[in-house]
Write a protein that holds these residues in place. Structure first.
Motif, mmCIF file in Angstrom:
data_model
loop_
_atom_site.group_PDB
_atom_site.id
_atom_site.type_symbol
_atom_site.label_atom_id
_atom_site.label_comp_id
_atom_site.label_asym_id
_atom_site.label_seq_id
_atom_site.Cartn_x
_atom_site.Cartn_y
_atom_site.Cartn_z
ATOM 1 N N GLY A 143 -12.158 -6.565 -29.266
ATOM 2 C CA GLY A 143 -11.107 -7.564 -29.077
ATOM 3 C C GLY A 143 -9.719 -6.959 -29.037
ATOM 4 N N LEU A 144 -9.627 -5.706 -28.638
ATOM 5 C CA LEU A 144 -8.330 -5.033 -28.545
ATOM 6 C C LEU A 144 -7.761 -5.218 -27.136
ATOM 7 C CD1 LEU A 144 -9.305 -1.708 -30.322
ATOM 8 C CD2 LEU A 144 -8.051 -3.645 -31.299
ATOM 9 N N PRO A 145 -6.436 -5.183 -27.011
ATOM 10 C CA PRO A 145 -5.839 -5.298 -25.679
ATOM 11 C C PRO A 145 -6.163 -4.071 -24.824
ATOM 12 C CG PRO A 145 -4.148 -4.843 -27.306
ATOM 13 C CD PRO A 145 -5.435 -5.072 -28.053
ATOM 14 N N ALA A 146 -6.197 -4.261 -23.526
ATOM 15 C CA ALA A 146 -6.479 -3.135 -22.618
ATOM 16 C C ALA A 146 -5.410 -2.077 -22.748
ATOM 17 C CB ALA A 146 -6.551 -3.632 -21.184
ATOM 18 N N ALA A 147 -5.821 -0.829 -22.694
ATOM 19 C CA ALA A 147 -4.867 0.277 -22.846
ATOM 20 C C ALA A 147 -4.145 0.567 -21.563
ATOM 21 C CB ALA A 147 -5.594 1.533 -23.310
ATOM 22 N N ARG A 152 -24.354 5.046 -27.410
ATOM 23 C CA ARG A 152 -25.305 4.724 -26.345
ATOM 24 C C ARG A 152 -25.127 3.292 -25.848
ATOM 25 N NH1 ARG A 152 -31.005 7.643 -28.032
ATOM 26 N NH2 ARG A 152 -30.121 9.691 -28.426
ATOM 27 N N ALA A 153 -24.834 2.366 -26.766
ATOM 28 C CA ALA A 153 -24.640 0.968 -26.375
ATOM 29 C C ALA A 153 -23.392 0.807 -25.515
ATOM 30 C CB ALA A 153 -24.535 0.088 -27.619
ATOM 31 N N VAL A 154 -22.308 1.466 -25.891
ATOM 32 C CA VAL A 154 -21.065 1.380 -25.111
ATOM 33 C C VAL A 154 -21.265 1.991 -23.732
ATOM 34 C CG1 VAL A 154 -18.687 2.242 -24.970
ATOM 35 C CG2 VAL A 154 -19.512 1.202 -27.083
ATOM 36 N N ILE A 155 -21.951 3.112 -23.670
ATOM 37 C CA ILE A 155 -22.213 3.742 -22.367
ATOM 38 C C ILE A 155 -23.072 2.834 -21.494
ATOM 39 C CG2 ILE A 155 -23.440 5.652 -21.245
ATOM 40 C CD1 ILE A 155 -22.438 7.416 -23.608
ATOM 41 N N ALA A 156 -24.109 2.236 -22.070
ATOM 42 C CA ALA A 156 -24.979 1.340 -21.299
ATOM 43 C C ALA A 156 -24.209 0.119 -20.798
ATOM 44 C CB ALA A 156 -26.164 0.899 -22.153
ATOM 45 N N LEU A 157 -23.386 -0.473 -21.643
ATOM 46 C CA LEU A 157 -22.578 -1.620 -21.217
ATOM 47 C C LEU A 157 -21.551 -1.224 -20.167
ATOM 48 C CD1 LEU A 157 -21.925 -3.610 -24.510
ATOM 49 C CD2 LEU A 157 -23.095 -4.423 -22.466
ATOM 50 N N ALA A 158 -20.963 -0.051 -20.315
ATOM 51 C CA ALA A 158 -19.977 0.417 -19.338
ATOM 52 C C ALA A 158 -20.622 0.580 -17.968
ATOM 53 C CB ALA A 158 -19.356 1.739 -19.793
ATOM 54 N N ARG A 159 -21.820 1.134 -17.925
ATOM 55 C CA ARG A 159 -22.528 1.273 -16.649
ATOM 56 C C ARG A 159 -22.881 -0.090 -16.066
ATOM 57 N NH1 ARG A 159 -26.471 6.125 -18.623
ATOM 58 N NH2 ARG A 159 -24.960 7.792 -18.395
ATOM 59 N N GLU A 160 -23.320 -1.000 -16.934
ATOM 60 C CA GLU A 160 -23.698 -2.338 -16.492
ATOM 61 C C GLU A 160 -22.493 -3.106 -15.951
ATOM 62 O OE1 GLU A 160 -24.908 -6.089 -19.047
ATOM 63 O OE2 GLU A 160 -26.527 -4.593 -19.028
ATOM 64 N N ARG A 161 -21.356 -2.956 -16.595
ATOM 65 C CA ARG A 161 -20.134 -3.666 -16.192
ATOM 66 C C ARG A 161 -19.314 -2.908 -15.157
ATOM 67 N NH1 ARG A 161 -17.537 -5.727 -21.917
ATOM 68 N NH2 ARG A 161 -19.297 -7.003 -22.605
ATOM 69 N N ASP A 162 -19.695 -1.681 -14.873
ATOM 70 C CA ASP A 162 -18.952 -0.801 -13.966
ATOM 71 C C ASP A 162 -17.517 -0.620 -14.455
ATOM 72 O OD1 ASP A 162 -18.810 0.926 -11.803
ATOM 73 O OD2 ASP A 162 -18.100 -0.640 -10.437
ATOM 74 N N GLN A 163 -17.392 -0.338 -15.748
ATOM 75 C CA GLN A 163 -16.103 -0.086 -16.386
ATOM 76 C C GLN A 163 -16.182 1.230 -17.148
ATOM 77 O OE1 GLN A 163 -15.610 -3.450 -19.001
ATOM 78 N NE2 GLN A 163 -14.678 -4.731 -17.409
ATOM 79 N N SER A 164 -15.041 1.671 -17.641
ATOM 80 C CA SER A 164 -15.040 2.889 -18.452
ATOM 81 C C SER A 164 -15.527 2.560 -19.868
ATOM 82 C CB SER A 164 -13.631 3.472 -18.524
ATOM 83 O OG SER A 164 -12.813 2.667 -19.350
ATOM 84 N N PRO A 165 -16.121 3.537 -20.554
ATOM 85 C CA PRO A 165 -16.549 3.298 -21.937
ATOM 86 C C PRO A 165 -15.387 2.873 -22.841
ATOM 87 C CG PRO A 165 -17.611 5.258 -21.107
ATOM 88 C CD PRO A 165 -16.596 4.844 -20.081
ATOM 89 N N GLY A 166 -14.203 3.424 -22.592
ATOM 90 C CA GLY A 166 -13.035 3.052 -23.395
ATOM 91 C C GLY A 166 -12.678 1.586 -23.231
#
Length: 98
Positions: free
Chosen positions: A94-98, A72-86
């Motif tokens: 702290g992983l590099p972008a896929a 739920r936290a990742v989904i909420a942040l993804a919506r807030e940042r307008d990014q994908s949950p992944g």
């Protein structure tokens, strides 16, 4: 005879009230409540809070609750940042972008 019945009824009413108060005090904790307290305590490095929340539910239930909270936290942040949950999950770890 009526005096005996009155005493019995008075004892029954008193014991029922005492049981309901102690039941409220020993309220079972919800697994999501335990997960929220556990994660917040981990974030604040509060070992007492971690131990308390871990004792509220079984380890399996706590694991499920923490997993649900993370999703739920990742989904909420993804919506807030307008990014994908992944992308958000990788960024939080702290992983590099896929």
């Amino acid at each position: 005879m009526f005096d005996t019945m009155r005493k019995y009824a008075a004892r029954w009413r008193t014991s029922t009230r005492a049981e309901s108060v102690s039941t409220r005090e020993r309220r079972a904790h919800n697994l999501f409540e335990a997960a929220a307290v556990y994660v917040a305590a981990c974030a604040e490095d509060d070992q007492d809070g971690i131990d308390e929340a871990a004792g509220w539910v079984s380890p399996e239930a706590l694991s499920f609750g923490v997993n649900e909270l993370a999703c739920r936290a990742v989904i909420a942040l993804a919506r807030e940042r307008d990014q994908s949950p992944g992308a958000v999950a990788r960024d939080l770890l702290g992983l590099p972008a896929a």
